[in-house]
Design a protein around this motif. Sequence first.
Motif, PDB file in Angstrom:
ATOM      1  N   ARG A  25       0.816  -1.221   0.000  1.00  0.00           N
ATOM      2  CA  ARG A  25       0.000   0.000   0.000  1.00  0.00           C
ATOM      3  C   ARG A  25       0.849   1.271   0.000  1.00  0.00           C
ATOM      4  O   ARG A  25       0.393   2.328  -0.437  1.00  0.00           O
ATOM      5  CB  ARG A  25      -0.921  -0.044   1.219  1.00  0.00           C
ATOM      6  N   ASP A  75      -7.061  -0.314  -4.230  1.00  0.00           N
ATOM      7  CA  ASP A  75      -6.780   0.283  -2.920  1.00  0.00           C
ATOM      8  C   ASP A  75      -7.887   1.290  -2.600  1.00  0.00           C
ATOM      9  O   ASP A  75      -7.734   2.501  -2.763  1.00  0.00           O
ATOM     10  CB  ASP A  75      -5.408   0.966  -2.943  1.00  0.00           C
ATOM     11  N   PHE A 211      -2.153  -5.011   0.986  1.00  0.00           N
ATOM     12  CA  PHE A 211      -2.898  -3.846   1.474  1.00  0.00           C
ATOM     13  C   PHE A 211      -2.841  -3.610   2.982  1.00  0.00           C
ATOM     14  O   PHE A 211      -3.358  -2.591   3.448  1.00  0.00           O
ATOM     15  CB  PHE A 211      -4.352  -3.962   1.021  1.00  0.00           C
TER      16      PHE A 211
END
Length: 215
Positions: A25, A75, A211
């Motif tokens: 991320r 995301d 993530f």
Amino acid sequence: TQQWCAPDRFGFYTELLIALQLADRRGPIDEIDASRFVTAAQQIALELDAEFEPPDVPDLLAQANDLDSRVARFDVRLSLRLRSSGAPFSVEAVGAAAQGAGFAAVAPERWLWRDPQGRPVLTVATEAPLSEIATLALDVPVAQVAAQPLELLFNTARDLASRLGAQIVDESGRPLPAAAAVAINEQLGQLYQHMHDAEIEPGSVRALRLFVVPA
């Protein structure tokens, strides 16, 4: 068998796999990360007197950037805002409501809810110690589809709103219409289908690696 496991002091091995995650991320690895990885792998190979073909650093960087660009579209966080019906929320009031709903404090003005398997799915946050708005967010790629994440988001928002005496509103501060959930659900379904097509199942080990940023 191609079934890899961590080495132990009782084992004997003919091959060793050393891996580097190319992106998460926070973005792709940079040249320093890639160079350190190659150097560390070379040192291990030297100490083990093992054959080793070092990867090309520019190739690693190209792969990292490609991975980052492909997964960035997944995301996504869905947010609902809780607006005070009276005086601004205090941190203590929001914290008490969040903890009553199963959240745990992770920062002075931020609380986290994990699902039964430990995935960090929901967060509640305020912008200041006294604020008229608290934000509830669903971490979309981290939540499993089978857990009905959108229903979880709205149910939790209603629970928190009841505890705080608040209204659920949109980004413009207007009460959220009942039809909003239907529209959001359609968009969420499309996103999850795109993740499935990319072989990144929401809430899977692969999704968590991409993530969930370690604290």
